[in-house]
Design a protein around this motif. Structure first.
Motif, PDB file in Angstrom:
ATOM      1  N   ARG A  26     -45.341  -2.233 -67.057  1.00  0.00           N
ATOM      2  CA  ARG A  26     -46.101  -3.458 -66.863  1.00  0.00           C
ATOM      3  C   ARG A  26     -47.034  -3.671 -68.057  1.00  0.00           C
ATOM      4  O   ARG A  26     -47.276  -2.733 -68.794  1.00  0.00           O
ATOM      5  N   PHE A  28     -45.431  -6.772 -66.926  1.00  0.00           N
ATOM      6  CA  PHE A  28     -44.284  -7.664 -66.973  1.00  0.00           C
ATOM      7  C   PHE A  28     -44.664  -9.076 -66.585  1.00  0.00           C
ATOM      8  O   PHE A  28     -44.176 -10.041 -67.175  1.00  0.00           O
ATOM      9  N   GLY A  29     -45.538  -9.222 -65.606  1.00  0.00           N
ATOM     10  CA  GLY A  29     -45.922 -10.535 -65.108  1.00  0.00           C
ATOM     11  C   GLY A  29     -46.703 -11.372 -66.092  1.00  0.00           C
ATOM     12  O   GLY A  29     -46.922 -12.556 -65.855  1.00  0.00           O
ATOM     13  N   SER A  30     -47.126 -10.793 -67.208  1.00  0.00           N
ATOM     14  CA  SER A  30     -47.857 -11.542 -68.223  1.00  0.00           C
ATOM     15  C   SER A  30     -46.922 -12.223 -69.216  1.00  0.00           C
ATOM     16  O   SER A  30     -47.390 -12.965 -70.088  1.00  0.00           O
ATOM     17  N   GLN A  52     -43.844 -17.023 -66.393  1.00  0.00           N
ATOM     18  CA  GLN A  52     -44.428 -15.761 -65.970  1.00  0.00           C
ATOM     19  C   GLN A  52     -44.337 -15.550 -64.459  1.00  0.00           C
ATOM     20  O   GLN A  52     -44.079 -14.433 -63.996  1.00  0.00           O
ATOM     21  N   ASN A  53     -44.547 -16.604 -63.683  1.00  0.00           N
ATOM     22  CA  ASN A  53     -44.507 -16.458 -62.225  1.00  0.00           C
ATOM     23  C   ASN A  53     -43.165 -16.865 -61.636  1.00  0.00           C
ATOM     24  O   ASN A  53     -42.991 -16.875 -60.414  1.00  0.00           O
ATOM     25  N   GLY A  54     -42.230 -17.221 -62.486  1.00  0.00           N
ATOM     26  CA  GLY A  54     -40.899 -17.589 -62.022  1.00  0.00           C
ATOM     27  C   GLY A  54     -40.779 -19.015 -61.527  1.00  0.00           C
ATOM     28  O   GLY A  54     -39.708 -19.416 -61.078  1.00  0.00           O
ATOM     29  N   ARG A  71     -36.202 -13.717 -61.951  1.00  0.00           N
ATOM     30  CA  ARG A  71     -36.970 -12.504 -62.245  1.00  0.00           C
ATOM     31  C   ARG A  71     -37.501 -11.919 -60.951  1.00  0.00           C
ATOM     32  O   ARG A  71     -37.742 -12.640 -59.979  1.00  0.00           O
ATOM     33  N   ASP A  72     -37.699 -10.629 -60.965  1.00  0.00           N
ATOM     34  CA  ASP A  72     -38.293  -9.924 -59.845  1.00  0.00           C
ATOM     35  C   ASP A  72     -39.451  -9.130 -60.424  1.00  0.00           C
ATOM     36  O   ASP A  72     -39.245  -8.075 -61.035  1.00  0.00           O
ATOM     37  N   ASN A  73     -40.659  -9.643 -60.268  1.00  0.00           N
ATOM     38  CA  ASN A  73     -41.806  -8.995 -60.889  1.00  0.00           C
ATOM     39  C   ASN A  73     -42.109  -7.633 -60.263  1.00  0.00           C
ATOM     40  O   ASN A  73     -42.668  -6.758 -60.925  1.00  0.00           O
ATOM     41  N   ILE A  76     -39.872  -5.458 -62.038  1.00  0.00           N
ATOM     42  CA  ILE A  76     -40.048  -5.687 -63.480  1.00  0.00           C
ATOM     43  C   ILE A  76     -38.702  -5.854 -64.178  1.00  0.00           C
ATOM     44  O   ILE A  76     -38.406  -5.217 -65.196  1.00  0.00           O
ATOM     45  N   ALA A  78     -35.606  -8.981 -65.172  1.00  0.00           N
ATOM     46  CA  ALA A  78     -35.142 -10.357 -65.231  1.00  0.00           C
ATOM     47  C   ALA A  78     -33.617 -10.361 -65.164  1.00  0.00           C
ATOM     48  O   ALA A  78     -32.968  -9.367 -65.520  1.00  0.00           O
TER      49      ALA A  78
END
Length: 125
Positions: A26, A28-30, A52-54, A71-73, A76, A78
């Motif tokens: 991580r 990753f969400g950034s 970033q949030n899909g 993506r699946d945060n 982590i 895509a």
């Protein structure tokens, strides 16, 4: 952020493949995630990107309606689901991570900070 692309292979026209892009750690969400491809003798081209949030996705005209980026945060990771593959989709596919948000940035490979090693997709006609 280290990226590992996988899922490529040799398929026939009309088949489907799902590419995965796993990250090493991580945050990753950034990062927005993108997929690019490069065919022999051609420049690397944009395929798809996801925010970033899909919540927002972008596609090139050549794959719109056939490919889906997700993506699946929590995992982590895509993904690029590729349906109705054509011979002209043959290329090395790269995933990449970008801190940017806009369409103009996410469709440009110079706006991506991290790249995976690429996975070969070959579609026979």
């Amino acid at each position: 952020v280290q990226l590992q692309a996988s899922g490529g292979g040799l398929v026939q026209a009309g088949d489907s493949l799902r590419l995965s892009c796993a990250t090493s750690r991580r945050p990753f969400g950034s990062y927005a995630m993108g997929w690019f491809r490069q065919a022999p003798g051609k420049e690397r081209e944009f395929v798809a990107a996801i925010s970033q949030n899909g919540g927002t996705t972008y596609y090139s005209d050549s794959v719109k309606g056939r490919f889906t980026i997700s993506r699946d945060n929590a995992k982590i990771t895509a993904y690029l689901q590729m349906n109705s593959l054509k011979a002209e989709d043959t290329a090395v596919y790269y995933c990449a991570a970008s801190p940017y948000y806009s369409y103009s940035d996410l469709t440009s490979n110079i706006k991506y900070d991290y790249w995976g090693q690429g996975t070969q997709v070959t579609v026979s006609s």
